[in-house]
Design a protein around this motif. Structure first.
Motif, short mmCIF file in Angstrom:
data_model
loop_
_atom_site.label_atom_id
_atom_site.label_comp_id
_atom_site.label_asym_id
_atom_site.label_seq_id
_atom_site.Cartn_x
_atom_site.Cartn_y
_atom_site.Cartn_z
N PRO A 21 46.55 44.02 40.21
CA PRO A 21 46.71 45.28 40.94
C PRO A 21 46.83 46.44 39.94
CG PRO A 21 48.17 43.59 41.81
CD PRO A 21 47.57 43.02 40.56
N HIS A 22 46.09 47.50 40.18
CA HIS A 22 46.08 48.62 39.24
C HIS A 22 47.35 49.44 39.34
CE1 HIS A 22 42.10 49.50 37.25
NE2 HIS A 22 41.94 48.30 37.78
N HIS B 251 51.18 38.30 43.73
CA HIS B 251 51.20 39.75 43.49
C HIS B 251 52.24 40.43 44.38
CE1 HIS B 251 46.83 39.69 41.78
NE2 HIS B 251 47.71 39.20 40.95
N PHE C 54 45.78 37.66 50.97
CA PHE C 54 46.57 38.29 49.90
C PHE C 54 47.08 37.26 48.90
CE2 PHE C 54 46.64 41.61 53.06
CZ PHE C 54 46.54 42.76 52.29
N ARG D 72 37.37 52.40 43.70
CA ARG D 72 37.90 51.18 43.07
C ARG D 72 38.47 50.22 44.14
NH1 ARG D 72 42.61 52.60 40.38
NH2 ARG D 72 43.82 51.56 41.96
N GLN E 88 51.30 44.34 43.72
CA GLN E 88 50.52 44.86 44.85
C GLN E 88 51.30 45.91 45.66
OE1 GLN E 88 47.43 44.78 45.34
NE2 GLN E 88 47.42 45.81 47.32
N HIS F 156 38.17 45.55 47.78
CA HIS F 156 38.26 45.02 49.15
C HIS F 156 37.04 44.15 49.48
CE1 HIS F 156 41.29 48.18 50.90
NE2 HIS F 156 41.89 47.17 50.31
N PHE G 136 37.21 40.63 48.71
CA PHE G 136 38.10 39.84 49.59
C PHE G 136 37.50 39.73 50.99
CE2 PHE G 136 41.14 41.23 46.38
CZ PHE G 136 41.96 40.14 46.22
C1 HEM Z 1 43.99 52.49 54.29
C2 HEM Z 1 44.33 51.24 54.13
C3 HEM Z 1 44.43 50.55 52.79
C4 HEM Z 1 44.84 51.02 51.58
C5 HEM Z 1 45.34 52.42 51.23
C6 HEM Z 1 44.76 49.92 50.64
C7 HEM Z 1 45.10 50.02 49.30
C8 HEM Z 1 44.94 49.00 48.38
C9 HEM Z 1 45.21 49.12 46.97
C10 HEM Z 1 45.75 50.35 46.27
C11 HEM Z 1 44.91 47.94 46.40
C12 HEM Z 1 45.01 47.58 44.90
C13 HEM Z 1 43.67 47.88 44.29
C14 HEM Z 1 43.58 47.62 42.80
O1 HEM Z 1 44.53 47.20 42.20
O2 HEM Z 1 42.52 47.84 42.22
C15 HEM Z 1 44.45 47.06 47.44
C16 HEM Z 1 44.11 45.74 47.26
C17 HEM Z 1 43.97 44.87 48.31
N1 HEM Z 1 43.86 45.18 49.63
FE1 HEM Z 1 43.98 47.00 50.45
N2 HEM Z 1 44.31 48.83 51.30
C18 HEM Z 1 44.10 49.15 52.60
C19 HEM Z 1 43.64 48.32 53.59
C20 HEM Z 1 43.53 46.96 53.46
C21 HEM Z 1 43.23 46.04 54.54
C22 HEM Z 1 42.95 46.44 55.98
C23 HEM Z 1 43.26 44.79 54.01
C24 HEM Z 1 43.09 43.49 54.76
C25 HEM Z 1 44.04 42.96 55.45
C26 HEM Z 1 43.54 44.92 52.60
C27 HEM Z 1 43.59 43.88 51.69
C28 HEM Z 1 43.73 44.02 50.33
C29 HEM Z 1 43.77 42.90 49.40
C30 HEM Z 1 43.66 41.43 49.78
C31 HEM Z 1 43.93 43.43 48.13
C32 HEM Z 1 44.10 42.66 46.82
C33 HEM Z 1 45.56 42.27 46.75
C34 HEM Z 1 45.97 41.49 45.52
O3 HEM Z 1 45.22 41.39 44.55
O4 HEM Z 1 47.10 41.01 45.57
N3 HEM Z 1 43.70 46.24 52.31
N4 HEM Z 1 44.47 47.73 48.63
#
Ligand code: HEM
Ligand SMILES: Cc1cc2nc3c(=O)[nH]c(=O)nc-3n(C[C@H](O)[C@H](O)[C@H](O)COP(=O)(O)OP(=O)(O)OC[C@H]3O[C@@H](n4cnc5c(N)ncnc54)[C@H](O)[C@@H]3O)c2cc1C
Length: 401
Positions: free
Chosen positions: A397-398, A47, A43, A80, A53, A85, A88
Motif C-alpha cells: 500500500p502506498h 495489510h 483484501f 495509481r 492499507q 484496483h 484485483f
Molecule cells: C472511492 C472508493 C475507494 C477508494 C478511495 C479506494 C482507495 C484505495 C487506496 C488508496 C488503495 C491503496 C492503493 C495503493 O497503495 O497503491 C486501494 C487499494 C485497494 N482497494 Fe480501493 N478504494 C476504493 C474502492 C474500493 C472498492 C470498491 C474495492 C472493492 C471492494 C476496493 C478494493 C481495494 C483493494 C483490494 C486494494 C488493495 C489492498 C491491499 O493491497 O491490501 N477499493 N484502494
C-alpha cells in the motif's frame, strides 16, 4: 458535480477527519470485512494487520476532502489506485458496499458531528469519487481486453519454468493455458496473481512486477520469499508448493509505474532487494529496442547470497558499452569479492556515483522499501532533479514520501 454547499460541508469535516486519523479507516475495514466477509477473498488481511492499507485509504480520503474543490490535482493518485484496483478485478457493485460502510463509519464514529447534512454531503461526495474510479476502471478493463493477446478477468497460466535467482528470489515463467498470445505490457507494470493457498482460509491476490521485456507469448515474475514472525502467505506458497506444470490465475498487466523515455534520454534504474524486478523489465526492454541513451543500474542488497540476477547484469554490462552498473552490499560476506561482486559496502549512497551519472535530462526509476525510496527521492531532489523525472514504485500500500 457537487454543489458549493456540499463542498463546504465536506471541507468543514476536515478537522474531524484529521483528529480521527487512521482509526477511521481501521474501523471502516473491520466493519466492512465483518459484515461482508466475502471481501476477505479480495483484501490482503496482512495489510490490515500492519495498518498499511488503512493508512493508504485514510490518506486518499483526506486528500479527497482537502482537494474537493480542485479534483484535477488528484488525477495521478486516482490513476495509481484505479490501475491497482483492476489487478484485483474490482467491480462497480463493490463500490456500493464500500460506500455504505464508509458512511456508516462516519455515523458511528463522529457522534453528534454526524448530522444529517454531513452524512448527506459525504454520500454525494463518495458517489462522485466512486463514479470517477468506476469510469476509469471501465476504460482500463476494456483496454486490457481489446489489446492484442489481452483478456478480461482472470486467465489460467501454466508455470512452465521455475528458476532460482538467489537464496531468496525465484523466477516463475508463465504461459497461458490456451496457448494464445499474451498482451504486451509497459516495462515496470505488474500482474495480479490469484491463488488459494492451503495455508490460508481465503483466496489471496498479490501483485508481481513483470521482470523481463514483453515477448508476446509468456511472462516472467520473480518472487522473494517473505519470512518473519509469521511467513508471508503467497510468496512462501509460490516458493514451496507451486511447481512447474501447475496452473495459476493471472490478471492482465496493470500499473502506472512504467518506463517512458525518448531514444536519447539517460535512464537511471535504482533498486533495493527484490525492487529490482521492474528495473529488469525496463533494462531488458531498453537494451532490446532502439534506446541509445546511457543506462545506469544501481542496486543495493544485503550480500552475494541474496544478490539476484548478478551474472545476468554483469554479462549485459560487458556486452553494452552504454550500460554502467554499481552495486552496494550492506553486509558483504567473507566470500563476496569487492570490485568484482560489489562496488560499495554499506547502505546505498547516491553521492558516491554523482560524477558517474549523466544526470542532465535523465529519468530516474526507483523501487524498494519505502525508507529506501524516500532516501533516493531526497537525494535526487537535493541534486536539483525535477519531480517529473523521478518515478517510483513501492511493493505494498502506498504512503506519501
Ligand atoms: C472511492 C472508493 C475507494 C477508494 C478511495 C479506494 C482507495 C484505495 C487506496 C488508496 C488503495 C491503496 C492503493 C495503493 O497503495 O497503491 C486501494 C487499494 C485497494 N482497494 Fe480501493 N478504494 C476504493 C474502492 C474500493 C472498492 C470498491 C474495492 C472493492 C471492494 C476496493 C478494493 C481495494 C483493494 C483490494 C486494494 C488493495 C489492498 C491491499 O493491497 O491490501 N477499493 N484502494
Ligand atoms: C505493484 C507491486 C509489485 C510487486 N512486485 C513484486 C515482485 O516483483 N516480487 C516480489 O517478490 N514481490 C512483489 N510485490 C509484493 C507482493 O505483492 C507481496 O506483497 C509479497 O510477495 C508478500 O506477500 P505474501 O503473501 O508472501 O505476504 P503476506 O502474507 O501478505 O504478508 C506480508 C508481510 O507480513 C509479514 N507477516 C504476516 N503475518 C504477520 C504477523 N502476524 N506478524 C508479523 N508479520 C507478519 C510476512 O512475513 C510478510 O513479510 C509487489 C507488490 C506490489 C504492490
Amino acid at each position: 458535480m457537487l454543489s458549493s454547499e456540499t463542498i463546504r460541508i465536506v471541507q468543514s469535516t476536515i478537522p474531524l477527519l484529521e483528529s480521527a486519523g487512521t482509526e477511521l479507516t481501521r474501523y471502516f475495514y473491520q466493519r466492512m470485512l465483518s459484515h461482508n466477509p466475502e471481501l476477505k477473498d479480495v483484501f490482503n488481511l496482512n495489510h490490515q494487520r500492519s495498518g498499511g492499507q488503512p493508512a493508504a485509504l485514510f490518506e486518499a480520503v483526506l486528500g479527497y476532502a482537502r482537494n474537493i474543490d480542485n479534483l484535477s490535482v488528484l488525477s495521478a493518485v486516482v490513476e495509481r489506485i484505479a490501475q491497482k484496483h483492476t489487478s484485483f478485478l474490482i467491480t462497480p457493485d463493490q463500490y456500493q458496499i464500500v460506500g455504505y460502510h464508509l458512511i456508516e463509519t462516519i455515523r458511528e464514529l463522529a457522534g453528534e458531528a454526524a448530522t444529517d447534512e454531513v452524512l448527506q454531503a459525504w454520500t454525494e461526495a463518495y458517489q462522485l469519487l466512486a463514479t470517477i474510479f468506476i469510469e476509469r476502471e471501465k476504460v482500463l478493463y476494456a483496454e486490457q481486453e481489446q489489446a492484442g493477446g489481452g483478456w478480461r478477468g482472470s486467465r489460467p497460466f501454466k508455470v512452465v519454468c521455475k528458476s532460482r535467482e538467489s537464496d531468496l528470489i525465484t523466477s516463475f515463467y508463465l504461459e497461458p493455458v490456451d496457448g494464445k498470445p499474451v498482451m504486451d505490457f509497459r516495462p515496470g507494470q505488474y500482474l495480479g496473481i490469484k491463488l488459494r493457498p492451503a495455508t490460508s482460509a481465503y483466496a489471496e491476490i498479490r501483485q508481481y512486477s513483470l521482470s523481463d521485456a514483453p515477448n508476446g507469448c509468456s511472462y516472467r515474475i520473480s518472487v522473494k520469499r517473505e519470512t518473519g514472525e509469521v511467513d508471508g502467505i503467497m510468496s512462501n506458497w509460490l516458493h514451496d508448493a507451486v511447481s512447474e506444470g501447475d496452473v495459476i490465475e493471472v490478471m492482465p498487466p496493470a500499473g502506472d509505474f512504467f518506463l517512458s523515455a525518448e531514444e536519447e534520454t539517460p535512464v537511471v534504474l535504482i533498486s533495493a532487494g527484490v525492487g529490482l524486478t521492474p528495473m529488469l523489465s525496463m533494462l531488458n526492454t531498453q537494451l532490446q529496442n532502439g534506446h541509445h541513451g546511457s543506462l545506469f543500474w544501481l542496486h543495493a542488497c544485503e550480500n552475494g547470497q541474496v544478490h539476484a540476477f548478478a551474472d545476468d547484469i554483469r554479462a549485459k554490462e560487458k556486452q553494452h558499452e552504454r550500460l554502467k552498473s554499481r552495486v552496494w552490499y550492506n553486509h558483504p560476506s567473507t566470500v563476496d569479492r569487492p570490485a568484482e561482486d560489489y562496488d560499495f559496502s554499506g547502505l546505498m549512497s547516491l553521492d558516491k556515483v554523482r560524477e558517474l551519472i549523466d544526470v542532465h535530462g535523465a529519468h530516474f526509476y526507483c523501487c524498494g522499501p519505502t525508507p529506501f525510496v524516500k532516501m533516493v527521492n531526497e537525494t535526487l531532489t537535493d541534486w536539483g532533479i525535477e519531480e517529473d523525472s523521478i518515478h517510483y514504485e513501492i511493493f505494498g500500500p502506498h504512503s506519501s514520501l
